[in-house]
Design an enzyme around this catalytic site. Sequence first.
Site, mmCIF file in Angstrom:
data_model
loop_
_atom_site.group_PDB
_atom_site.id
_atom_site.type_symbol
_atom_site.label_atom_id
_atom_site.label_comp_id
_atom_site.label_asym_id
_atom_site.label_seq_id
_atom_site.Cartn_x
_atom_site.Cartn_y
_atom_site.Cartn_z
ATOM 1 N N LYS A 108 -2.510 -1.694 11.740
ATOM 2 C CA LYS A 108 -3.671 -1.692 12.151
ATOM 3 C C LYS A 108 -4.144 -3.213 12.423
ATOM 4 O O LYS A 108 -4.033 -4.088 11.550
ATOM 5 C CB LYS A 108 -4.532 -0.981 11.012
ATOM 6 C CG LYS A 108 -3.816 0.216 10.876
ATOM 7 C CD LYS A 108 -4.634 0.900 9.534
ATOM 8 C CE LYS A 108 -3.912 2.156 8.998
ATOM 9 N NZ LYS A 108 -2.661 1.590 8.072
ATOM 10 N N HIS A 137 -8.766 -0.663 13.067
ATOM 11 C CA HIS A 137 -8.832 -0.536 11.386
ATOM 12 C C HIS A 137 -10.266 0.394 11.039
ATOM 13 O O HIS A 137 -10.235 1.092 10.320
ATOM 14 C CB HIS A 137 -8.423 -1.352 10.495
ATOM 15 C CG HIS A 137 -7.938 -1.040 9.238
ATOM 16 N ND1 HIS A 137 -6.988 -1.494 8.548
ATOM 17 C CD2 HIS A 137 -8.305 0.047 8.183
ATOM 18 C CE1 HIS A 137 -6.659 -1.317 7.526
ATOM 19 N NE2 HIS A 137 -7.411 -0.352 7.341
ATOM 20 N N ASP A 187 3.562 3.567 7.198
ATOM 21 C CA ASP A 187 1.934 3.208 7.567
ATOM 22 C C ASP A 187 1.529 1.925 6.786
ATOM 23 O O ASP A 187 1.669 1.895 5.645
ATOM 24 C CB ASP A 187 0.986 4.236 7.096
ATOM 25 C CG ASP A 187 -0.453 3.999 7.495
ATOM 26 O OD1 ASP A 187 -0.715 4.491 8.808
ATOM 27 O OD2 ASP A 187 -1.066 3.132 6.868
ATOM 28 N N ARG A 207 7.659 9.897 -8.092
ATOM 29 C CA ARG A 207 6.574 10.404 -7.318
ATOM 30 C C ARG A 207 6.854 10.414 -5.840
ATOM 31 O O ARG A 207 6.432 11.138 -5.280
ATOM 32 C CB ARG A 207 5.356 9.473 -7.670
ATOM 33 C CG ARG A 207 4.128 10.064 -7.529
ATOM 34 C CD ARG A 207 3.609 11.405 -7.789
ATOM 35 N NE ARG A 207 3.664 11.423 -9.158
ATOM 36 C CZ ARG A 207 2.385 10.916 -9.990
ATOM 37 N NH1 ARG A 207 1.560 10.583 -9.464
ATOM 38 N NH2 ARG A 207 2.465 10.904 -11.286
ATOM 39 N N TYR A 215 -3.540 -5.112 4.606
ATOM 40 C CA TYR A 215 -2.516 -4.743 3.388
ATOM 41 C C TYR A 215 -1.835 -6.212 2.813
ATOM 42 O O TYR A 215 -1.557 -6.236 1.669
ATOM 43 C CB TYR A 215 -1.923 -3.822 3.674
ATOM 44 C CG TYR A 215 -2.113 -2.465 3.940
ATOM 45 C CD1 TYR A 215 -3.670 -2.399 3.996
ATOM 46 C CD2 TYR A 215 -1.614 -1.273 4.440
ATOM 47 C CE1 TYR A 215 -4.338 -1.126 4.311
ATOM 48 C CE2 TYR A 215 -2.209 -0.227 4.825
ATOM 49 C CZ TYR A 215 -3.716 -0.088 4.697
ATOM 50 O OH TYR A 215 -4.031 1.076 5.272
ATOM 51 N N ASN A 252 6.400 13.531 -3.578
ATOM 52 C CA ASN A 252 5.408 13.652 -2.890
ATOM 53 C C ASN A 252 6.164 14.362 -1.106
ATOM 54 O O ASN A 252 5.513 14.575 -0.435
ATOM 55 C CB ASN A 252 4.772 12.568 -2.645
ATOM 56 C CG ASN A 252 3.984 12.182 -3.415
ATOM 57 O OD1 ASN A 252 3.722 12.905 -4.102
ATOM 58 N ND2 ASN A 252 3.589 10.820 -3.446
ATOM 59 N N LYS A 281 0.930 7.402 -1.077
ATOM 60 C CA LYS A 281 1.473 6.148 -1.600
ATOM 61 C C LYS A 281 1.887 6.211 -3.113
ATOM 62 O O LYS A 281 1.257 6.803 -3.859
ATOM 63 C CB LYS A 281 0.628 4.860 -1.440
ATOM 64 C CG LYS A 281 1.036 3.602 -1.891
ATOM 65 C CD LYS A 281 0.034 2.802 -2.716
ATOM 66 C CE LYS A 281 -0.643 3.414 -4.092
ATOM 67 N NZ LYS A 281 -1.428 2.566 -4.623
ATOM 68 N N SER A 282 3.091 5.584 -3.125
ATOM 69 C CA SER A 282 3.555 5.590 -4.737
ATOM 70 C C SER A 282 4.831 4.607 -4.885
ATOM 71 O O SER A 282 5.306 4.403 -3.875
ATOM 72 C CB SER A 282 4.047 6.809 -5.307
ATOM 73 O OG SER A 282 4.306 6.633 -6.602
ATOM 74 N N VAL A 283 4.667 3.839 -5.775
ATOM 75 C CA VAL A 283 5.691 2.960 -6.164
ATOM 76 C C VAL A 283 6.890 3.448 -7.113
ATOM 77 O O VAL A 283 7.887 2.706 -7.606
ATOM 78 C CB VAL A 283 5.249 1.435 -6.604
ATOM 79 C CG1 VAL A 283 4.392 0.719 -5.361
ATOM 80 C CG2 VAL A 283 4.434 1.689 -7.787
#
Length: 275
Positions: free
Chosen positions: A76, A109, A46, A237, A51, A241, A231-233
Amino acid sequence: MSAVPTVTLNNAVRIPQLGFGTFQIPPDETREATLAALETGYRHIDTAEMYGNEKEVGQAVRESGLDRADVFVTSKLDNGAHARDDALKAFDTTMAELGLDHLDLFLIHWPLPGRGDFVETWKALEEIYRSGRTKAIGVSNFQPHHLRRLLESSDVVPAVNQIEVHPYLTQDEVRAFGAEHDIATEAWSPIAQGKVLDDPTINRIADRVGKSAAQVTLRWHIQRGDIVFPKSVTKKRVEENFDLFDFELTDGDIGEISALNRNERTGPDPDRFHG
């Protein structure tokens, strides 16, 4: 790990119920983070024009080695492009940035009723949809009164409504309206930007099932039928998830977590947000 379930949208397109979100991931970290998600097993990404990382998402999808048909990509429309011609140009820009031959889902959006007519915007998305360049269209941050206007004024029912949902903002009214009209609910900010992770109720359940508070919260979403894309970088994690399909919450657990609702937003109120 078990396979990610899919949700069948109102036009028969199937979307993985668990995806990877890229909101607030800086562009220079997006390619690597998205590649890590795809390597973990995510098949739903997504992003959004707003962004600023569509280009890097597209790079990751192309470089992943996966068949394009196996990765569901959402973007979006930016808030400054609600007029018909602007929306059509913005979609062209999105596709150029992504470098993909089609999009799977394209959303308005925000409704922004104070800045223009979102019905006109929706009609532009209908044109894009009919052209075949996106497999489905939908909306984000729409309330029931916004959706009613769309349904009364247009031909295509939105496939999804992407809204803020988490245990402190369960959004029962919006979700019920969506279910009544065959509009799937996508949940952004599914762990309330981390606010729910210290909640005693969620942690008690997490201790019992041997999972983290984040996993329990995401599993609550999955069992309620929400489509989620945390979301994670952080690779650990990202993997955590994804590991949601080897346990189940009881009906009692679901009820306890839902009872935590206090209508607390982490983002803007769609009725007060003007872009």
